[in-house]
Motif scaffolding. Sequence first.
Motif, PDB file in Angstrom:
ATOM      1  N   GLY A 128       0.911  -1.190  -0.044  1.00 29.45           N
ATOM      2  CA  GLY A 128      -0.060   0.108   0.014  1.00 29.45           C
ATOM      3  C   GLY A 128       0.974   1.372  -0.084  1.00 29.45           C
ATOM      4  N   PRO A 129       0.301   2.346  -0.298  1.00 36.18           N
ATOM      5  CA  PRO A 129       0.966   3.876   0.023  1.00 36.18           C
ATOM      6  C   PRO A 129       1.730   4.024   1.543  1.00 36.18           C
ATOM      7  N   VAL A 130       2.922   4.153   1.229  1.00 43.74           N
ATOM      8  CA  VAL A 130       3.875   4.398   2.496  1.00 43.74           C
ATOM      9  C   VAL A 130       3.897   5.874   2.859  1.00 43.74           C
ATOM     10  N   PRO A 131       3.360   5.959   4.030  1.00 39.94           N
ATOM     11  CA  PRO A 131       3.376   7.508   4.517  1.00 39.94           C
ATOM     12  C   PRO A 131       4.573   8.023   4.488  1.00 39.94           C
ATOM     13  N   PRO A 132       4.911   9.340   4.194  1.00 37.88           N
ATOM     14  CA  PRO A 132       6.191   9.923   4.372  1.00 37.88           C
ATOM     15  C   PRO A 132       6.662   9.719   5.853  1.00 37.88           C
ATOM     16  N   VAL A 133       8.093   9.744   6.225  1.00 33.30           N
ATOM     17  CA  VAL A 133       8.561   9.702   7.275  1.00 33.30           C
ATOM     18  C   VAL A 133       9.606  10.421   7.519  1.00 33.30           C
ATOM     19  N   PRO A 134       9.039  11.547   8.429  1.00 31.42           N
ATOM     20  CA  PRO A 134      10.071  12.810   8.656  1.00 31.42           C
ATOM     21  C   PRO A 134      11.637  12.159   9.026  1.00 31.42           C
ATOM     22  N   VAL A 135      12.652  12.759   8.424  1.00 28.48           N
ATOM     23  CA  VAL A 135      13.864  12.420   8.388  1.00 28.48           C
ATOM     24  C   VAL A 135      14.542  13.397   9.365  1.00 28.48           C
ATOM     25  N   PRO A 136      15.142  13.060  10.628  1.00 27.04           N
ATOM     26  CA  PRO A 136      15.724  13.874  11.500  1.00 27.04           C
ATOM     27  C   PRO A 136      17.318  13.911  11.022  1.00 27.04           C
ATOM     28  N   PRO A 137      17.826  15.172  11.614  1.00 30.65           N
ATOM     29  CA  PRO A 137      19.270  15.445  11.321  1.00 30.65           C
ATOM     30  C   PRO A 137      19.867  14.250  11.581  1.00 30.65           C
ATOM     31  N   VAL A 138      21.060  13.960  10.671  1.00 29.96           N
ATOM     32  CA  VAL A 138      21.866  12.736  10.984  1.00 29.96           C
ATOM     33  C   VAL A 138      22.849  13.056  12.272  1.00 29.96           C
ATOM     34  N   ARG A 139      22.689  12.302  13.345  1.00 30.89           N
ATOM     35  CA  ARG A 139      23.534  12.320  14.304  1.00 30.89           C
ATOM     36  C   ARG A 139      24.054  10.979  14.602  1.00 30.89           C
ATOM     37  N   MET A 140      25.466  10.759  14.820  1.00 26.96           N
ATOM     38  CA  MET A 140      26.022   9.654  14.950  1.00 26.96           C
ATOM     39  C   MET A 140      26.136   9.256  16.454  1.00 26.96           C
ATOM     40  N   ILE A 141      25.076   8.791  17.136  1.00 30.96           N
ATOM     41  CA  ILE A 141      24.829   8.282  18.329  1.00 30.96           C
ATOM     42  C   ILE A 141      24.671   6.860  18.704  1.00 30.96           C
ATOM     43  N   ALA A 142      25.764   6.270  19.519  1.00 31.92           N
ATOM     44  CA  ALA A 142      25.381   4.743  19.972  1.00 31.92           C
ATOM     45  C   ALA A 142      24.177   4.741  20.592  1.00 31.92           C
ATOM     46  N   ALA A 143      23.170   3.745  20.071  1.00 34.57           N
ATOM     47  CA  ALA A 143      21.922   3.648  20.757  1.00 34.57           C
ATOM     48  C   ALA A 143      22.257   2.911  22.165  1.00 34.57           C
ATOM     49  N   PRO A 144      21.518   3.405  22.965  1.00 34.22           N
ATOM     50  CA  PRO A 144      21.917   2.728  24.585  1.00 34.22           C
ATOM     51  C   PRO A 144      21.337   1.379  24.554  1.00 34.22           C
ATOM     52  N   LEU A 145      21.847   0.373  24.838  1.00 35.39           N
ATOM     53  CA  LEU A 145      21.707  -0.994  25.039  1.00 35.39           C
ATOM     54  C   LEU A 145      20.656  -1.270  26.334  1.00 35.39           C
ATOM     55  N   VAL A 146      19.614  -1.737  25.965  1.00 35.53           N
ATOM     56  CA  VAL A 146      18.507  -1.997  27.039  1.00 35.53           C
ATOM     57  C   VAL A 146      18.772  -3.215  27.582  1.00 35.53           C
ATOM     58  N   HIS A 147      18.737  -3.345  29.010  1.00 30.37           N
ATOM     59  CA  HIS A 147      19.185  -4.490  29.819  1.00 30.37           C
ATOM     60  C   HIS A 147      18.171  -5.707  29.536  1.00 30.37           C
ATOM     61  N   ASP A 148      16.830  -5.373  29.124  1.00 32.01           N
ATOM     62  CA  ASP A 148      15.937  -6.525  28.886  1.00 32.01           C
ATOM     63  C   ASP A 148      15.662  -6.710  27.696  1.00 32.01           C
ATOM     64  N   HIS A 149      16.503  -6.207  26.561  1.00 25.46           N
ATOM     65  CA  HIS A 149      16.100  -6.563  25.079  1.00 25.46           C
ATOM     66  C   HIS A 149      17.180  -7.361  24.611  1.00 25.46           C
ATOM     67  N   TRP A 150      17.051  -8.517  24.836  1.00 26.39           N
ATOM     68  CA  TRP A 150      17.969  -9.649  24.331  1.00 26.39           C
ATOM     69  C   TRP A 150      17.104 -10.532  23.422  1.00 26.39           C
ATOM     70  N   PRO A 151      17.058 -10.431  22.098  1.00 29.14           N
ATOM     71  CA  PRO A 151      16.282 -11.374  21.396  1.00 29.14           C
ATOM     72  C   PRO A 151      16.853 -12.586  21.035  1.00 29.14           C
ATOM     73  N   ILE A 152      17.972 -12.973  21.692  1.00 34.08           N
ATOM     74  CA  ILE A 152      18.437 -14.485  21.484  1.00 34.08           C
ATOM     75  C   ILE A 152      18.860 -14.772  22.817  1.00 34.08           C
ATOM     76  N   ARG A 153      18.372 -15.878  23.420  1.00 35.16           N
ATOM     77  CA  ARG A 153      18.667 -16.498  24.831  1.00 35.16           C
ATOM     78  C   ARG A 153      18.699 -17.766  24.677  1.00 35.16           C
ATOM     79  N   LYS A 154      19.795 -18.419  25.434  1.00 29.50           N
ATOM     80  CA  LYS A 154      19.830 -19.830  25.221  1.00 29.50           C
ATOM     81  C   LYS A 154      20.549 -20.325  26.583  1.00 29.50           C
ATOM     82  N   VAL A 155      19.928 -21.380  27.158  1.00 30.54           N
ATOM     83  CA  VAL A 155      20.371 -22.150  28.163  1.00 30.54           C
ATOM     84  C   VAL A 155      21.631 -22.820  28.097  1.00 30.54           C
ATOM     85  N   LEU A 156      22.689 -22.771  28.379  1.00 35.73           N
ATOM     86  CA  LEU A 156      24.126 -23.409  28.485  1.00 35.73           C
ATOM     87  C   LEU A 156      23.780 -24.938  28.600  1.00 35.73           C
TER      88      LEU A 156
END
Length: 378
Positions: A128-156
């Motif tokens: 379908g039609p894709v709504p335009p997405v506002p483009v923010p100014p480019v800033r090279m900032i490392a995204a913070p790592l969220v403690h509970d955001h781990w998509p891969i988990r394995k019991v050793l």
Amino acid sequence: MKRTNYYNVASQLQDQWPIRKALTLSDVDITHPFLTLPRQQVETYIVVYMNPQQQEHLRAEGQVGINAQDDDTGDMYIMKLKWRGSYYNLIGKWGKVVRGKGLDVGQEIKLRWSNSCLHFSVPQQPIGPVPPVPVPPVRMIAAPLVHDHWPIRKVLTSSDVDPNHPFLPLPRKSVEENILVHWVPQERERLRKEEHVSINARDYDTGESHEMKLKWRGNYYNLIGKWGNIIRHKGLGVGQEIRLRWTNNCLYFSVQEERFAAAAASGHDNWPVKKALTLSDVDINHPFLTLPGKAVEDHILFYWTHQAREQLRDEHQVGINARDDDTGDVYVMKLKWRGSYYNLIGKWGKIIREKRLHVGREIRVRWDNGCLVFSVPQ
């Protein structure tokens, strides 16, 4: 789809698809065209509906010719279903299907067996039609790592923490959906051609960085390189959970300090390991019962002595006593380590015949007083 403990499957409706899978990198690789499908789902929803001649041919030859229909187009193909032990491959015209349908990583394929034919469908996503997405100014900032955001988990498991053969196997689907999806096509192609790619890995708990490699093994990926050092430095052991994610072009991992204890058996109605028997489990020509590695290590090896676990790791098999809880019969058997799973061998063929086991029946297993106890309820 809700998973049930019983497999008395009624006749399927046209819109019912018991097998669904997100396509992976290897599934859409036209240089080696095959579709990998999980063994239990294939045997529960496909093999069980084949005629006896097809089932016997599959058991004896390891593959069987089948008709396959693309329900989206109506095209019919003559293909083969090939047994690979822990999974099945659909081969033959799969490369043609990949090209003809323009299949790509992440698309969902749905399969079912009906009227002596394998039906499959890969619904196209509505565009379908894709709504335009506002483009923010480019800033090279490392995204913070969220403690509970781990998509891969394995019991050793015991093989994961073996410093003599140091590698960490990771499920193919998880790696391709949560790591490779962030790679550029050239990196994914290099991984497919060279089978391994160097990556940066960082221990989120300590901040230490490691140069490692991700190696493609077909049905899974191995993390190799400095894994032996990580095992020793972090003191990793069976039962601990490792968590991983990809961010800022780096693989982060974390193993939190926690207490890991398996729940003790509280009685005869406590069966921590349950499995629906598959075609290979009831094959009296090659009699063995396959049990998942994590379940065995969490609920059986957990209760063993350190010496017994070491013997299993060194010799890859250990003699054990096994008791049929339904009859009271005791057998001298062996538990064999196969890496990501275990086989119960010895008298299993005799048990198949005496209990008249067949595909779909549920076996329940637990460890009790130095003995492997099993039950197959009527």
